[in-house]
Design a protein around this motif. Sequence first.
Motif, PDB file in Angstrom:
ATOM      1  N   MET A 146       0.833  -1.202   0.000  1.00 57.58           N
ATOM      2  CA  MET A 146       0.000   0.000   0.000  1.00 57.58           C
ATOM      3  C   MET A 146       0.869   1.254   0.000  1.00 57.58           C
ATOM      4  O   MET A 146       0.608   2.208  -0.737  1.00 57.58           O
ATOM      5  N   TRP A 147       1.924   1.285   0.829  1.00 60.11           N
ATOM      6  CA  TRP A 147       2.820   2.442   0.854  1.00 60.11           C
ATOM      7  C   TRP A 147       3.489   2.631  -0.503  1.00 60.11           C
ATOM      8  O   TRP A 147       3.653   3.766  -0.981  1.00 60.11           O
ATOM      9  N   ARG A 148       3.861   1.565  -1.147  1.00 66.89           N
ATOM     10  CA  ARG A 148       4.492   1.665  -2.470  1.00 66.89           C
ATOM     11  C   ARG A 148       3.508   2.246  -3.493  1.00 66.89           C
ATOM     12  O   ARG A 148       3.893   3.072  -4.331  1.00 66.89           O
ATOM     13  N   MET A 149       2.231   1.810  -3.437  1.00 66.25           N
ATOM     14  CA  MET A 149       1.216   2.313  -4.362  1.00 66.25           C
ATOM     15  C   MET A 149       0.972   3.805  -4.152  1.00 66.25           C
ATOM     16  O   MET A 149       0.828   4.572  -5.107  1.00 66.25           O
ATOM     17  N   ILE A 150       0.937   4.217  -2.885  1.00 69.16           N
ATOM     18  CA  ILE A 150       0.714   5.642  -2.594  1.00 69.16           C
ATOM     19  C   ILE A 150       1.876   6.468  -3.128  1.00 69.16           C
ATOM     20  O   ILE A 150       1.689   7.536  -3.742  1.00 69.16           O
ATOM     21  N   GLU A 151       3.076   5.993  -2.923  1.00 69.28           N
ATOM     22  CA  GLU A 151       4.259   6.723  -3.391  1.00 69.28           C
ATOM     23  C   GLU A 151       4.254   6.822  -4.920  1.00 69.28           C
ATOM     24  O   GLU A 151       4.525   7.891  -5.490  1.00 69.28           O
ATOM     25  N   LYS A 210       3.911  10.265  -7.338  1.00 68.64           N
ATOM     26  CA  LYS A 210       4.875  10.597  -8.381  1.00 68.64           C
ATOM     27  C   LYS A 210       4.195  10.804  -9.734  1.00 68.64           C
ATOM     28  O   LYS A 210       4.600  11.660 -10.530  1.00 68.64           O
ATOM     29  N   MET A 211       3.144  10.024  -9.997  1.00 69.81           N
ATOM     30  CA  MET A 211       2.480  10.108 -11.308  1.00 69.81           C
ATOM     31  C   MET A 211       1.470  11.243 -11.382  1.00 69.81           C
ATOM     32  O   MET A 211       1.380  11.943 -12.386  1.00 69.81           O
ATOM     33  N   ASN A 212       0.677  11.471 -10.343  1.00 71.19           N
ATOM     34  CA  ASN A 212      -0.451  12.405 -10.414  1.00 71.19           C
ATOM     35  C   ASN A 212      -0.103  13.830 -10.018  1.00 71.19           C
ATOM     36  O   ASN A 212      -0.714  14.776 -10.527  1.00 71.19           O
ATOM     37  N   CYS A 213       0.817  14.007  -9.099  1.00 69.90           N
ATOM     38  CA  CYS A 213       1.161  15.368  -8.685  1.00 69.90           C
ATOM     39  C   CYS A 213       2.626  15.433  -8.291  1.00 69.90           C
ATOM     40  O   CYS A 213       2.947  15.651  -7.116  1.00 69.90           O
ATOM     41  N   PRO A 214       3.521  15.204  -9.260  1.00 69.34           N
ATOM     42  CA  PRO A 214       4.948  15.131  -8.919  1.00 69.34           C
ATOM     43  C   PRO A 214       5.497  16.411  -8.324  1.00 69.34           C
ATOM     44  O   PRO A 214       6.326  16.376  -7.427  1.00 69.34           O
ATOM     45  N   ASN A 215       5.048  17.563  -8.844  1.00 65.35           N
ATOM     46  CA  ASN A 215       5.571  18.838  -8.329  1.00 65.35           C
ATOM     47  C   ASN A 215       5.058  19.121  -6.928  1.00 65.35           C
ATOM     48  O   ASN A 215       5.806  19.516  -6.026  1.00 65.35           O
ATOM     49  N   GLU A 216       3.728  18.930  -6.748  1.00 63.23           N
ATOM     50  CA  GLU A 216       3.137  19.226  -5.449  1.00 63.23           C
ATOM     51  C   GLU A 216       3.642  18.262  -4.369  1.00 63.23           C
ATOM     52  O   GLU A 216       3.754  18.627  -3.191  1.00 63.23           O
ATOM     53  N   VAL A 242       1.643  17.878   8.807  1.00 65.56           N
ATOM     54  CA  VAL A 242       2.065  19.247   9.137  1.00 65.56           C
ATOM     55  C   VAL A 242       2.537  19.984   7.885  1.00 65.56           C
ATOM     56  O   VAL A 242       2.211  21.153   7.668  1.00 65.56           O
ATOM     57  N   MET A 243       3.270  19.329   7.035  1.00 66.51           N
ATOM     58  CA  MET A 243       3.850  19.960   5.851  1.00 66.51           C
ATOM     59  C   MET A 243       2.784  20.456   4.882  1.00 66.51           C
ATOM     60  O   MET A 243       2.989  21.421   4.150  1.00 66.51           O
ATOM     61  N   THR A 244       1.629  19.802   4.850  1.00 69.67           N
ATOM     62  CA  THR A 244       0.587  20.181   3.882  1.00 69.67           C
ATOM     63  C   THR A 244      -0.578  20.893   4.542  1.00 69.67           C
ATOM     64  O   THR A 244      -1.612  21.090   3.906  1.00 69.67           O
ATOM     65  N   ALA A 245      -0.434  21.263   5.795  1.00 66.41           N
ATOM     66  CA  ALA A 245      -1.527  21.950   6.486  1.00 66.41           C
ATOM     67  C   ALA A 245      -1.827  23.286   5.799  1.00 66.41           C
ATOM     68  O   ALA A 245      -0.930  24.047   5.444  1.00 66.41           O
ATOM     69  N   GLY A 246      -3.107  23.535   5.571  1.00 64.15           N
ATOM     70  CA  GLY A 246      -3.530  24.816   4.998  1.00 64.15           C
ATOM     71  C   GLY A 246      -3.473  24.876   3.496  1.00 64.15           C
ATOM     72  O   GLY A 246      -3.790  25.924   2.910  1.00 64.15           O
ATOM     73  N   GLN A 247      -3.090  23.798   2.816  1.00 65.80           N
ATOM     74  CA  GLN A 247      -2.997  23.823   1.351  1.00 65.80           C
ATOM     75  C   GLN A 247      -4.314  23.350   0.739  1.00 65.80           C
ATOM     76  O   GLN A 247      -4.850  22.327   1.106  1.00 65.80           O
ATOM     77  N   HIS A 248      -4.816  24.141  -0.269  1.00 71.31           N
ATOM     78  CA  HIS A 248      -6.103  23.834  -0.904  1.00 71.31           C
ATOM     79  C   HIS A 248      -5.982  24.051  -2.405  1.00 71.31           C
ATOM     80  O   HIS A 248      -4.885  24.289  -2.931  1.00 71.31           O
ATOM     81  N   GLY A 249      -7.117  24.009  -3.099  1.00 73.16           N
ATOM     82  CA  GLY A 249      -7.160  24.338  -4.524  1.00 73.16           C
ATOM     83  C   GLY A 249      -6.394  23.354  -5.365  1.00 73.16           C
ATOM     84  O   GLY A 249      -6.732  22.161  -5.429  1.00 73.16           O
ATOM     85  N   GLU A 250      -5.339  23.840  -5.998  1.00 76.65           N
ATOM     86  CA  GLU A 250      -4.562  23.014  -6.921  1.00 76.65           C
ATOM     87  C   GLU A 250      -3.915  21.824  -6.236  1.00 76.65           C
ATOM     88  O   GLU A 250      -3.518  20.863  -6.882  1.00 76.65           O
ATOM     89  N   LEU A 251      -3.774  21.938  -4.931  1.00 72.98           N
ATOM     90  CA  LEU A 251      -3.116  20.852  -4.203  1.00 72.98           C
ATOM     91  C   LEU A 251      -4.105  19.800  -3.708  1.00 72.98           C
ATOM     92  O   LEU A 251      -3.803  19.024  -2.821  1.00 72.98           O
ATOM     93  N   GLN A 252      -5.355  19.798  -4.289  1.00 74.62           N
ATOM     94  CA  GLN A 252      -6.361  18.850  -3.832  1.00 74.62           C
ATOM     95  C   GLN A 252      -5.921  17.407  -4.085  1.00 74.62           C
ATOM     96  O   GLN A 252      -6.203  16.511  -3.292  1.00 74.62           O
ATOM     97  N   LYS A 253      -5.201  17.208  -5.224  1.00 77.18           N
ATOM     98  CA  LYS A 253      -4.704  15.858  -5.498  1.00 77.18           C
ATOM     99  C   LYS A 253      -3.754  15.407  -4.394  1.00 77.18           C
ATOM    100  O   LYS A 253      -3.779  14.259  -3.951  1.00 77.18           O
ATOM    101  N   LEU A 254      -2.892  16.351  -3.990  1.00 81.06           N
ATOM    102  CA  LEU A 254      -1.950  16.016  -2.921  1.00 81.06           C
ATOM    103  C   LEU A 254      -2.684  15.752  -1.615  1.00 81.06           C
ATOM    104  O   LEU A 254      -2.316  14.861  -0.847  1.00 81.06           O
TER     105      LEU A 254
END
Length: 857
Positions: free
Chosen positions: A32-37, A41-47, A366-378
């Motif tokens: 499962m961890w491998r699939m998430i990783e 990488k495929m859906n939101c590599p930059n985010e 903690v690292m993604t707290a408060g992120q919305h909009g374009e970062l919904q995939k993340l």
Amino acid sequence: MDKSTPLQIDNFLPYMRDVTRCEQSLHELNLMWRMIEASAKMNCPNEAKAILPTMAATREGFNRLEQELVTSLVREKVATVLAKIGAKAQYVIDIVVRNLYERTADVGFLATDRKLCEFVAGDTDDVAAIRYRLRAYRNKYTVYDEILLLDTKGNVLVQIDEESPVEGSVDPLIAQSLRTAGYVQTFRATDLRPSKKQALIYSQRMLHPQTGEVVGVLCLCFNFEEEMAGIFRSLREEEDRFNMLLLDGGNRVIASADRSWIDVGAVVPVNRDGSSRLMVYGGREYLVRTFSAAGYQGYMGPPGWQGQVMIPVEVAFTGEASHALDDLGADSAEGLLSHARSFCPPLFEIMTAADTIRRVVWNGQVMTAGQHGELQKLKTILEQIGETGSRSNELFSQSIRDLYQTVIGSNLNDAEFVSHLLVDLLDRNLYERSDDCRWWALTPELRLRLAEQELDLESTQQITAILDYINRLYTVYTRIFVYDRDGVIIASSRDGEGDASIVGTMLDAETLAQVTALRGEQNYHVSAFSSSQLYDGAPTYIYHAAIRDPHHDGMVVGGIGLVFDSTIEFSAMLQSCLAGKEAAHAFYIDRQGRIISSTDPARPVGSMLEIDPGLLKLPNGSGASRIVEHDGHYAVMGCTVSSGYREFKKTDGYVDDVLAVVFTYFGQVRQIAAKSRQEAIVDAGSGGHEFATFFVNGAMFAIDAEHAQQALPVQRISRVSIGGRSERVGIISLEQQGEEKRYAWVYDLGHLMRGTPSPMEAASQVIIVKHGDQMIGLLVEDLHGVPEFEAAQIVATPLANGAGGMLITQVIKANGGDLLIQVINIDYLFAVLSDPLAPNAPLLPDAAAVFEMRLAA
């Protein structure tokens, strides 16, 4: 278990269904961890760039943890089985050696019996009288099934087993005994015991009473089969899945608890070094433990003898699972678990690894707290991380609990078993004392001399010489004394050695009355365990038997007293069963809880042991074990009540119940609130304000998520001693890949709040908090999560507007108000820590107000 032996995991996994299930679950989560990783990488590599290192660390942690957890579970289960069968194997050989040590003394004493020596020398010829005397001895020492007297040519002069008649013998033990000054020990087939395949015989030459010429041989035949059956029976369990054996020096079975399984004469594989390797016998794989004799009073037993226990691997790990933790409160279980490093290193390593995974998930949130909009995939991926992290933590927690149950359950079984061994050792030892006093009361010289109207100097000197000779053979007594019908002590061994003479003193009237009232030679009297001037004022048992006129057997003319060296002997028993454990204590106590012997200097003999009154009422032969808090420490306690040995304390009328109590300590009691640590927030929503939550003082606290940077392991703190606030515990490196090295001061948040330092445990974490351009580390007990709360759930404390500022100005009402989360005022915290003039005082003067608010809610 021998740590140097590699553990072959695959050999044991097929027999550990619970571990196999755990391994499968770990493997599924790893995938499962491998699939998430891969999805990130495929859906939101930059985010996902910021959290990919964290996810990679999680995956690597899983790869390592999967193998470590399974290995630890298997190793602990194997070690538990080896320890259990090892304890039984060691007891088998040790109790045999202790028993046979007494035989070496018996044969040395009986071979000098004047009546027997006169008969063998040909000075008397009353065979019936001699046979009666030997049977009287056998009636006292019931461990013998045959006694023979032989002349120098091997002719049998008299024997007591008329069902197995022997006219003579050509056994080499006769010639060996005739030329040996001491005893001879023989175990094999012999014509002296034609009905047995093997016999254990203690023989010694006999001398002419006047000339000292060698005239014959005495043979004491030990009832080996019956004694071994009794030893095996005392160690049996309701469901025997193992076999107990006694081996000779060639690893050949000489006694077996189950001969239909492994018969006498078989040669079996041995395991003296405690290896975990499986051994094959008869086409079956076994776990095996083998022990040689540790020796007793310098006696090592028959050469090469060993105790062994074998258990088939296919049944070694079956049976009822331990539920040791179910009887504990959650807080006590959590506190005991905090000592995992000391009593179970593999368990500590798993806990540390699980804490690492929990920290990884918390940092990702903690690292993604408060992120919305374009970062919904993340955000979606983070939700998967959170969900998988929760499943991971649940699996780790259950696996840790299973291992914890195994470890504690093993210790509970061990403690109860050790207490059982202790009372068995005591009863077996004291059985011999009851035999000794009754037999020595029949010594012809003592009976004749005491029957005299007046004892002259020669008579008392002869009695003293006899007592000295006996005492040299039987070293468990500090003195042996004889008194007349009026209770006047007329002779004593070791009299005046280091203390005043007791000759001429009076026996107490109560004891004298008990001895003179004894009905016959099979009866004896034991003084209560209490202080005695005959034992330098220390408490002990004194064994008494009546000495009767040889011409008027019913007439008591005096008595013999045996002063047992209880301080030395009981202490040796307790220490031998503790096997050198430093964090353990053992006790013998009576039914009132009064201590008879102790390994704890703080609890001397005569003091009371604090123990559950219910344990003092346990039936004879029964035992119990439990986890307790003793002297401010967590401890596993085992307790067993004595039940006697052979006829001693069973059918001979003597009642004196003794309990053995064993404590094994696991560390100081710690106040850890386990329930709050496991608290789930059920009404955290989405779109609200995010808080980073954690635990301090067993309660949940929060800080605004925008101030939380990351959590780091407590092991990264470096101690720095340059003065400053007492709450400052050191510095921590904030080094990140590609960044220059930075450091932050670390403050003990619990110390700041209550004024006393917090312990640094395996689960402790350092939260890096940012305020403007400043960053500090806060030492906390554990991490929780990064939930979101609606504005309506966040309320001000009653004194939030008070002058001077406060550390807690808001409280989050979670779970419908059942859970109150205190929010740290970061502005106030940084202001206090950066003010060099601020006092080192607790920062929660409003604790009462917060408490009142909790009640109001």
